[in-house]
Write a protein that holds these residues in place. Sequence first.
Motif, PDB file in Angstrom:
ATOM      1  N   ILE A 193       0.828  -1.205   0.000  1.00 60.99           N
ATOM      2  CA  ILE A 193       0.000   0.000   0.000  1.00 60.99           C
ATOM      3  C   ILE A 193       0.869   1.264   0.000  1.00 60.99           C
ATOM      4  CG2 ILE A 193      -1.788   1.252   1.252  1.00 60.99           C
ATOM      5  CD1 ILE A 193      -2.778  -1.342   0.079  1.00 60.99           C
ATOM      6  N   LEU A 194       1.968   1.243   0.699  1.00 58.73           N
ATOM      7  CA  LEU A 194       2.813   2.432   0.829  1.00 58.73           C
ATOM      8  C   LEU A 194       3.402   2.880  -0.510  1.00 58.73           C
ATOM      9  CD1 LEU A 194       3.980   4.471   2.827  1.00 58.73           C
ATOM     10  CD2 LEU A 194       5.949   2.973   3.064  1.00 58.73           C
ATOM     11  N   GLY A 195       3.949   1.949  -1.265  1.00 60.07           N
ATOM     12  CA  GLY A 195       4.538   2.306  -2.559  1.00 60.07           C
ATOM     13  C   GLY A 195       3.512   2.855  -3.530  1.00 60.07           C
ATOM     14  N   ASP A 196       2.332   2.247  -3.533  1.00 60.09           N
ATOM     15  CA  ASP A 196       1.266   2.709  -4.430  1.00 60.09           C
ATOM     16  C   ASP A 196       0.797   4.104  -4.055  1.00 60.09           C
ATOM     17  OD1 ASP A 196       1.446   0.134  -5.395  1.00 60.09           O
ATOM     18  OD2 ASP A 196      -0.143  -0.579  -4.072  1.00 60.09           O
ATOM     19  N   SER A 197       0.585   4.304  -2.761  1.00 58.37           N
ATOM     20  CA  SER A 197       0.085   5.620  -2.342  1.00 58.37           C
ATOM     21  C   SER A 197       1.145   6.704  -2.539  1.00 58.37           C
ATOM     22  CB  SER A 197      -0.394   5.582  -0.893  1.00 58.37           C
ATOM     23  OG  SER A 197       0.647   5.184  -0.039  1.00 58.37           O
ATOM     24  N   MET A 198       2.409   6.380  -2.316  1.00 53.57           N
ATOM     25  CA  MET A 198       3.468   7.378  -2.525  1.00 53.57           C
ATOM     26  C   MET A 198       3.573   7.761  -4.002  1.00 53.57           C
ATOM     27  SD  MET A 198       4.743   8.393   0.260  1.00 53.57           S
ATOM     28  CE  MET A 198       6.172   9.240  -0.332  1.00 53.57           C
ATOM     29  N   SER A 199       3.492   6.781  -4.894  1.00 56.63           N
ATOM     30  CA  SER A 199       3.581   7.114  -6.311  1.00 56.63           C
ATOM     31  C   SER A 199       2.371   7.926  -6.757  1.00 56.63           C
ATOM     32  CB  SER A 199       3.733   5.860  -7.157  1.00 56.63           C
ATOM     33  OG  SER A 199       2.570   5.070  -7.100  1.00 56.63           O
ATOM     34  N   THR A 200       1.197   7.650  -6.188  1.00 54.90           N
ATOM     35  CA  THR A 200       0.001   8.430  -6.530  1.00 54.90           C
ATOM     36  C   THR A 200       0.103   9.844  -5.982  1.00 54.90           C
ATOM     37  OG1 THR A 200      -1.324   6.413  -6.546  1.00 54.90           O
ATOM     38  CG2 THR A 200      -2.512   8.496  -6.369  1.00 54.90           C
ATOM     39  N   GLY A 241      -4.781   0.793 -10.937  1.00 51.98           N
ATOM     40  CA  GLY A 241      -3.983  -0.273 -11.530  1.00 51.98           C
ATOM     41  C   GLY A 241      -2.784  -0.680 -10.713  1.00 51.98           C
ATOM     42  N   SER A 242      -2.250   0.245  -9.933  1.00 51.69           N
ATOM     43  CA  SER A 242      -1.035  -0.083  -9.184  1.00 51.69           C
ATOM     44  C   SER A 242      -1.313  -0.629  -7.796  1.00 51.69           C
ATOM     45  CB  SER A 242      -0.137   1.150  -9.086  1.00 51.69           C
ATOM     46  OG  SER A 242      -0.768   2.155  -8.325  1.00 51.69           O
ATOM     47  N   ILE A 243      -2.563  -0.767  -7.406  1.00 49.59           N
ATOM     48  CA  ILE A 243      -2.861  -1.225  -6.057  1.00 49.59           C
ATOM     49  C   ILE A 243      -2.720  -2.742  -5.902  1.00 49.59           C
ATOM     50  CG2 ILE A 243      -5.348  -1.593  -6.208  1.00 49.59           C
ATOM     51  CD1 ILE A 243      -5.424   0.192  -3.614  1.00 49.59           C
ATOM     52  N   VAL A 244      -2.809  -3.479  -6.994  1.00 49.30           N
ATOM     53  CA  VAL A 244      -2.636  -4.932  -6.948  1.00 49.30           C
ATOM     54  C   VAL A 244      -1.147  -5.230  -6.833  1.00 49.30           C
ATOM     55  CG1 VAL A 244      -3.060  -7.086  -8.189  1.00 49.30           C
ATOM     56  CG2 VAL A 244      -4.655  -5.169  -8.410  1.00 49.30           C
ATOM     57  N   PRO A 245      -0.714  -5.992  -5.800  1.00 44.35           N
ATOM     58  CA  PRO A 245       0.723  -6.111  -5.539  1.00 44.35           C
ATOM     59  C   PRO A 245       1.634  -6.415  -6.727  1.00 44.35           C
ATOM     60  CG  PRO A 245      -0.446  -7.007  -3.714  1.00 44.35           C
ATOM     61  CD  PRO A 245      -1.491  -6.605  -4.739  1.00 44.35           C
ATOM     62  N   LEU A 246       1.777  -7.554  -7.235  1.00 41.82           N
ATOM     63  CA  LEU A 246       2.768  -7.822  -8.286  1.00 41.82           C
ATOM     64  C   LEU A 246       2.399  -7.171  -9.610  1.00 41.82           C
ATOM     65  CD1 LEU A 246       3.540 -11.537  -7.496  1.00 41.82           C
ATOM     66  CD2 LEU A 246       5.080  -9.599  -7.230  1.00 41.82           C
ATOM     67  N   VAL A 247       1.135  -7.195  -9.946  1.00 45.36           N
ATOM     68  CA  VAL A 247       0.676  -6.598 -11.191  1.00 45.36           C
ATOM     69  C   VAL A 247       0.876  -5.083 -11.169  1.00 45.36           C
ATOM     70  CG1 VAL A 247      -1.338  -6.284 -12.684  1.00 45.36           C
ATOM     71  CG2 VAL A 247      -0.973  -8.459 -11.525  1.00 45.36           C
ATOM     72  N   GLY A 248       0.699  -4.474 -10.003  1.00 47.88           N
ATOM     73  CA  GLY A 248       0.840  -3.027  -9.864  1.00 47.88           C
ATOM     74  C   GLY A 248       2.231  -2.530 -10.182  1.00 47.88           C
ATOM     75  N   TRP A 249       3.237  -3.283  -9.808  1.00 50.84           N
ATOM     76  CA  TRP A 249       4.613  -2.877 -10.110  1.00 50.84           C
ATOM     77  C   TRP A 249       4.831  -2.840 -11.617  1.00 50.84           C
ATOM     78  CZ3 TRP A 249       6.505  -7.063  -6.291  1.00 50.84           C
ATOM     79  CH2 TRP A 249       6.342  -6.602  -4.995  1.00 50.84           C
ATOM     80  N   LEU A 250       4.362  -3.860 -12.294  1.00 45.12           N
ATOM     81  CA  LEU A 250       4.488  -3.887 -13.751  1.00 45.12           C
ATOM     82  C   LEU A 250       3.630  -2.810 -14.402  1.00 45.12           C
ATOM     83  CD1 LEU A 250       4.421  -7.747 -14.286  1.00 45.12           C
ATOM     84  CD2 LEU A 250       6.405  -6.228 -14.353  1.00 45.12           C
ATOM     85  N   PHE A 251       2.443  -2.605 -13.837  1.00 43.79           N
ATOM     86  CA  PHE A 251       1.541  -1.585 -14.384  1.00 43.79           C
ATOM     87  C   PHE A 251       2.172  -0.201 -14.291  1.00 43.79           C
ATOM     88  CE2 PHE A 251      -1.878   1.510 -13.972  1.00 43.79           C
ATOM     89  CZ  PHE A 251      -2.593   1.246 -15.129  1.00 43.79           C
ATOM     90  N   ARG A 252       2.771   0.126 -13.162  1.00 39.75           N
ATOM     91  CA  ARG A 252       3.425   1.436 -13.014  1.00 39.75           C
ATOM     92  C   ARG A 252       4.556   1.587 -14.015  1.00 39.75           C
ATOM     93  NH1 ARG A 252       2.861   0.913  -7.261  1.00 39.75           N
ATOM     94  NH2 ARG A 252       4.966   0.122  -7.139  1.00 39.75           N
ATOM     95  N   ARG A 253       5.257   0.518 -14.286  1.00 38.32           N
ATOM     96  CA  ARG A 253       6.369   0.560 -15.235  1.00 38.32           C
ATOM     97  C   ARG A 253       5.871   0.819 -16.660  1.00 38.32           C
ATOM     98  NH1 ARG A 253      11.749   1.352 -15.323  1.00 38.32           N
ATOM     99  NH2 ARG A 253      12.738   0.137 -16.920  1.00 38.32           N
ATOM    100  N   VAL A 254       4.790   0.160 -17.037  1.00 35.75           N
ATOM    101  CA  VAL A 254       4.266   0.273 -18.396  1.00 35.75           C
ATOM    102  C   VAL A 254       3.438   1.538 -18.573  1.00 35.75           C
ATOM    103  CG1 VAL A 254       2.710  -0.807 -20.065  1.00 35.75           C
ATOM    104  CG2 VAL A 254       4.296  -2.213 -18.766  1.00 35.75           C
ATOM    105  N   PHE A 255       2.594   1.868 -17.585  1.00 35.84           N
ATOM    106  CA  PHE A 255       1.649   2.971 -17.744  1.00 35.84           C
ATOM    107  C   PHE A 255       2.333   4.329 -17.691  1.00 35.84           C
ATOM    108  CE2 PHE A 255      -1.798   5.792 -16.178  1.00 35.84           C
ATOM    109  CZ  PHE A 255      -2.655   5.636 -17.246  1.00 35.84           C
ATOM    110  N   GLY A 256       3.257   4.555 -16.778  1.00 32.90           N
ATOM    111  CA  GLY A 256       3.997   5.811 -16.699  1.00 32.90           C
ATOM    112  C   GLY A 256       3.100   7.035 -16.660  1.00 32.90           C
ATOM    113  N   VAL A 257       2.370   7.222 -15.569  1.00 29.65           N
ATOM    114  CA  VAL A 257       1.350   8.269 -15.493  1.00 29.65           C
ATOM    115  C   VAL A 257       1.922   9.666 -15.709  1.00 29.65           C
ATOM    116  CG1 VAL A 257       1.469   8.494 -12.962  1.00 29.65           C
ATOM    117  CG2 VAL A 257      -0.612   9.108 -14.156  1.00 29.65           C
TER     118      VAL A 257
END
Length: 171
Positions: free
Chosen positions: A81-88, A122-138
């Motif tokens: 949760i921390l990594g997702d919320s910090m990136s958001t 998209g980034s809230i799901v643990p393993l998928v979220g890491w890949l999503f952040r990499r591909v999506f690049g908000v």
Amino acid sequence: MDSLQQVFSVVSAVYTALLSIVRSVFLSSMTTRSIRDPASYTASEKKETLRGLHRQARRLDKKWSLSCKPDEYFLLNMIPILGDSMSTILAIKYLREIHRSFALPPEIENKFVKNVVIHAGGSIVPLVGWLFRRVFGVNMRNYRILEKYVMSVDSDSRESIEADSVTGLIN
């Protein structure tokens, strides 16, 4: 078929709620809004402002995606949760920086907010979220929308007057 419609309506309601929350946070935190329309910038001022925003977007997207070298960002990404919320939160701060630089129409700002909501969801799901952040690049995605809009707006007439006077001197 009814269950599929129910799922779609729930997802739609959650998306709308997230969109309104991020929009209200985005707008309520905007104490200093730029009053300069992109048309009032000269081409060189636009490029200089966009250059700084591009550098910041690239850095933010690179830091908050899963990287190969372990650093503090990599470790924060590992905490679900921390990594997702910090990136958001950093994506919202980037929107605030854009907001301070240019006065933009609501349609463009809505595109920015929708990208942040998609990023958060998209980034809230643990393993998928890491890949999503990499591909999506908000941040880079929002930068490309900004760049396309700002460069499509004609610059102030003083730049064209200066260009006409220079070409008049040459001819």
